[in-house]
Write an enzyme that holds these catalytic residues in place. Structure first.
Site, mmCIF file in Angstrom:
data_model
loop_
_atom_site.group_PDB
_atom_site.id
_atom_site.type_symbol
_atom_site.label_atom_id
_atom_site.label_comp_id
_atom_site.label_asym_id
_atom_site.label_seq_id
_atom_site.Cartn_x
_atom_site.Cartn_y
_atom_site.Cartn_z
ATOM 1 N N ILE A 68 0.850 -1.190 0.000
ATOM 2 C CA ILE A 68 0.000 0.000 0.000
ATOM 3 C C ILE A 68 0.887 1.242 0.000
ATOM 4 C CG2 ILE A 68 -1.935 1.180 1.120
ATOM 5 C CD1 ILE A 68 -2.632 -1.478 2.499
ATOM 6 N N PRO A 69 1.521 1.542 -1.160
ATOM 7 C CA PRO A 69 2.324 2.762 -1.238
ATOM 8 C C PRO A 69 1.419 3.982 -1.088
ATOM 9 C CG PRO A 69 2.420 1.514 -3.313
ATOM 10 C CD PRO A 69 1.494 0.807 -2.401
ATOM 11 N N HIS A 70 1.891 4.987 -0.364
ATOM 12 C CA HIS A 70 1.046 6.140 -0.089
ATOM 13 C C HIS A 70 1.883 7.392 0.139
ATOM 14 C CE1 HIS A 70 1.965 3.904 3.599
ATOM 15 N NE2 HIS A 70 2.063 5.087 4.187
ATOM 16 N N ALA A 71 1.237 8.540 -0.048
ATOM 17 C CA ALA A 71 1.931 9.816 0.164
ATOM 18 C C ALA A 71 0.913 10.930 0.371
ATOM 19 C CB ALA A 71 2.815 10.141 -1.037
ATOM 20 N N TYR A 125 -6.310 9.484 6.651
ATOM 21 C CA TYR A 125 -5.461 8.649 5.820
ATOM 22 C C TYR A 125 -4.929 7.470 6.638
ATOM 23 C CZ TYR A 125 -0.771 8.353 3.496
ATOM 24 O OH TYR A 125 0.403 7.990 2.910
#
Length: 162
Positions: free
Chosen positions: A65-68, A112
């Protein structure tokens, strides 16, 4: 934050030819850039890879789950399914087949975290990942995600049953 509003068919792909983490993140960045003018593909790619350098976003069972946090007007997600999986720093050492990338505005960072927790607790289920990985159609994958993450008594629940 509602996960069912993060995805669209344009941001879901089954790419059997993606064979590296870099190429997977490039594909995710391209999908996340679709339909918005504020951020370019390179900026999104850099944000995702810089976050990954802080610590792996893999959760196990072939899921990452790549996130930014970025200057987007609303949260958005992209879902990428790769056929053979990609070696990453997964806690269970399994290759990653399913990438669920998320961008959120900085002012929504607390929501988030809750979303990441919700995704992790759902997507860690091995039988569910096997089922999702059997799909190669973006509409079918989107429908499945909507079903998974639509709470009971939500307006979308009735629409799906109709």
């Amino acid at each position: 934050m509602d996960i069912t509003t993060l995805l669209s068919p344009e941001r879901i792909a089954c790419k059997p030819d993606v064979s590296s983490k870099k190429r997977a993140f490039e594909q995710l960045a391209e999908m996340l850039a679709t339909g918005q003018d504020t951020l370019g593909v390179d900026m999104i790619f850099d944000a995702l890879t810089n976050r990954e350098k802080l610590g792996s976003t893999t959760i196990g069972n072939g899921v990452a789950i790549p996130h930014a946090c970025m200057s987007v007007t609303q949260p958005r997600g992209a879902l990428l399914l790769v056929e053979d999986g990609i070696k990453m720093d997964a806690p269970d050492k399994k290759p990653v087949q399913l990438f669920m990338a998320i961008l959120v505005p900085p002012n929504q960072a607390p929501d988030y975290s809750d979303l990441i927790t919700q995704l992790t607790s759902t997507l860690i289920q091995k039988s569910l990942i096997e089922e999702i990985c059997s799909y190669c159609d973006s509409e079918t994958m989107l429908d499945h995600f909507i079903t998974l993450f639509t709470p009971p008594n939500h307006p979308l629940e009735g629409a799906l049953a109709a």
